[in-house]
Design a protein around this motif. Structure first.
Motif, PDB file in Angstrom:
ATOM      1  N   CYS A  47       8.271 -22.856  -6.202  1.00 37.14           N
ATOM      2  CA  CYS A  47       9.428 -23.539  -6.759  1.00 37.14           C
ATOM      3  C   CYS A  47      10.703 -22.724  -6.618  1.00 37.14           C
ATOM      4  N   TYR A  48      11.271 -22.329  -7.744  1.00 36.67           N
ATOM      5  CA  TYR A  48      12.599 -21.712  -7.766  1.00 36.67           C
ATOM      6  C   TYR A  48      12.618 -20.271  -7.298  1.00 36.67           C
ATOM      7  N   GLU A  49      11.461 -19.682  -6.991  1.00 37.78           N
ATOM      8  CA  GLU A  49      11.470 -18.326  -6.417  1.00 37.78           C
ATOM      9  C   GLU A  49      12.278 -18.295  -5.125  1.00 37.78           C
ATOM     10  N   ALA A  50      12.426 -19.450  -4.496  1.00 34.94           N
ATOM     11  CA  ALA A  50      13.142 -19.525  -3.222  1.00 34.94           C
ATOM     12  C   ALA A  50      14.640 -19.290  -3.367  1.00 34.94           C
ATOM     13  N   ILE A  51      15.178 -19.306  -4.582  1.00 29.37           N
ATOM     14  CA  ILE A  51      16.626 -19.091  -4.711  1.00 29.37           C
ATOM     15  C   ILE A  51      16.979 -17.620  -4.840  1.00 29.37           C
ATOM     16  N   PHE A  52      15.992 -16.767  -5.076  1.00 27.47           N
ATOM     17  CA  PHE A  52      16.260 -15.351  -5.299  1.00 27.47           C
ATOM     18  C   PHE A  52      16.068 -14.570  -4.003  1.00 27.47           C
ATOM     19  N   SER A  53      17.163 -14.024  -3.482  1.00 23.60           N
ATOM     20  CA  SER A  53      17.065 -13.283  -2.227  1.00 23.60           C
ATOM     21  C   SER A  53      16.506 -11.884  -2.469  1.00 23.60           C
ATOM     22  N   GLY A  54      15.991 -11.311  -1.409  1.00 25.25           N
ATOM     23  CA  GLY A  54      15.452  -9.951  -1.489  1.00 25.25           C
ATOM     24  C   GLY A  54      13.991  -9.948  -1.888  1.00 25.25           C
ATOM     25  N   ASN A  55      13.192  -9.331  -1.079  1.00 27.17           N
ATOM     26  CA  ASN A  55      11.769  -9.124  -1.350  1.00 27.17           C
ATOM     27  C   ASN A  55      10.957 -10.408  -1.470  1.00 27.17           C
ATOM     28  N   VAL A  56      11.380 -11.502  -0.830  1.00 28.57           N
ATOM     29  CA  VAL A  56      10.554 -12.703  -0.834  1.00 28.57           C
ATOM     30  C   VAL A  56       9.457 -12.614   0.211  1.00 28.57           C
ATOM     31  N   ALA A  57       9.619 -11.716   1.162  1.00 35.56           N
ATOM     32  CA  ALA A  57       8.611 -11.526   2.203  1.00 35.56           C
ATOM     33  C   ALA A  57       7.898 -10.198   1.968  1.00 35.56           C
ATOM     34  N   ALA A  58       7.356 -10.042   0.782  1.00 43.22           N
ATOM     35  CA  ALA A  58       6.717  -8.787   0.404  1.00 43.22           C
ATOM     36  C   ALA A  58       5.475  -8.516   1.247  1.00 43.22           C
ATOM     37  N   THR A  59       5.264  -7.257   1.545  1.00 39.82           N
ATOM     38  CA  THR A  59       4.075  -6.818   2.276  1.00 39.82           C
ATOM     39  C   THR A  59       2.909  -6.691   1.300  1.00 39.82           C
ATOM     40  N   ALA A  60       1.745  -7.156   1.703  1.00 41.90           N
ATOM     41  CA  ALA A  60       0.559  -7.072   0.854  1.00 41.90           C
ATOM     42  C   ALA A  60       0.111  -5.619   0.724  1.00 41.90           C
ATOM     43  N   GLN A  61      -0.743  -5.373  -0.250  1.00 39.49           N
ATOM     44  CA  GLN A  61      -1.233  -4.015  -0.494  1.00 39.49           C
ATOM     45  C   GLN A  61      -1.957  -3.438   0.709  1.00 39.49           C
ATOM     46  N   ASP A  62      -2.564  -4.313   1.527  1.00 42.81           N
ATOM     47  CA  ASP A  62      -3.270  -3.816   2.712  1.00 42.81           C
ATOM     48  C   ASP A  62      -2.337  -3.628   3.912  1.00 42.81           C
ATOM     49  N   GLY A  63      -1.016  -3.819   3.709  1.00 46.15           N
ATOM     50  CA  GLY A  63      -0.044  -3.622   4.774  1.00 46.15           C
ATOM     51  C   GLY A  63       0.280  -4.877   5.567  1.00 46.15           C
ATOM     52  N   THR A  64      -0.344  -5.996   5.224  1.00 47.63           N
ATOM     53  CA  THR A  64      -0.102  -7.250   5.937  1.00 47.63           C
ATOM     54  C   THR A  64       1.280  -7.795   5.584  1.00 47.63           C
ATOM     55  N   ARG A  65       2.063  -8.066   6.624  1.00 48.85           N
ATOM     56  CA  ARG A  65       3.384  -8.676   6.417  1.00 48.85           C
ATOM     57  C   ARG A  65       3.292 -10.172   6.684  1.00 48.85           C
ATOM     58  N   PRO A  66       4.020 -10.986   5.936  1.00 49.16           N
ATOM     59  CA  PRO A  66       3.988 -12.427   6.212  1.00 49.16           C
ATOM     60  C   PRO A  66       4.643 -12.748   7.548  1.00 49.16           C
ATOM     61  N   ARG A  67       4.150 -13.785   8.193  1.00 49.97           N
ATOM     62  CA  ARG A  67       4.738 -14.235   9.454  1.00 49.97           C
ATOM     63  C   ARG A  67       5.494 -15.545   9.265  1.00 49.97           C
ATOM     64  N   TRP A  68       5.389 -16.108   8.031  1.00 51.97           N
ATOM     65  CA  TRP A  68       6.145 -17.306   7.684  1.00 51.97           C
ATOM     66  C   TRP A  68       6.185 -17.423   6.167  1.00 51.97           C
ATOM     67  N   LEU A  69       7.055 -18.277   5.651  1.00 55.01           N
ATOM     68  CA  LEU A  69       7.192 -18.483   4.218  1.00 55.01           C
ATOM     69  C   LEU A  69       6.760 -19.902   3.876  1.00 55.01           C
TER      70      LEU A  69
END
Length: 179
Positions: A47-69
């Motif tokens: 939902c509204y998490e999309a309005i807050f910029s910064g760190n929305v593409a957080a890296t997982a604990q295992d180092g995996t980075r998102p490739r899409w949102l």
């Protein structure tokens, strides 16, 4: 989301939340990309998490980075207002900031597939029912400057502008003070 999902300073502010219910939500303990079978890892935005910029593409604990949102939302409470359009625009901006494609599924708002440059690949309009069948846009190689520096970048630019204005004002004052 303050005043919607939780009431900040609950003991000091005598108001109720703007949404139904009296319970406050709290942040989860784990952030990062989610790996689902058959999909590239994605960054969830509820939902509204999309309005807050910064760190929305957080890296997982295992180092995996998102490739899409993925933004899953319910814009019903906005009604027929500018709210759904503003919410959609903010989600679209997150795609550009992070340099990642975004898929947005909104129950009554605007659903869309957006590429990493903010271009709309497919869309269902406000209160339009249907199914979007569009390929997930390619994730560009590398990271955007905003993805690396986050909100420190605009803050740094603001500080630099303030220092520059202060310096110009000081020079002007010194020039007028000399005979």
């Amino acid at each position: 989301v303050p005043f919607g999902e939780y009431m900040p300073l609950r003991g000091l502010i005598p108001f109720r939340k703007l949404t139904e219910g009296t319970m406050d939500f709290s942040a989860g303990t784990v952030r990062g990309a989610i790996a689902a079978p058959g999909l590239p890892p994605f960054g969830p935005l509820i939902c509204y998490e999309a309005i807050f910029s910064g760190n929305v593409a957080a890296t997982a604990q295992d180092g995996t980075r998102p490739r899409w949102l993925l933004n899953v939302t319910n814009d019903t409470w906005f009604g027929e207002s500018t709210g759904p359009y503003q919410h959609f625009a903010a989600a679209r901006l997150r795609a550009v900031e992070e340099g990642l494609p975004l898929v947005r599924a909104a129950t009554s708002g605007i659903s869309a597939v957006i590429d990493a440059h903010g271009r709309i690949v497919a869309q269902l309009g406000l209160n339009q029912r249907g199914v979007l069948d569009a390929p997930l846009p390619q994730t560009p190689a590398g990271r955007t400057p905003f993805n690396r520096g986050g909100n420190a970048i605009p803050l740094g630019l603001l500080i630099a502008a303030a220092v520059g204005l202060w310096h110009l004002a000081r020079r002007r004052r010194n020039r007028h003070a000399q005979p």
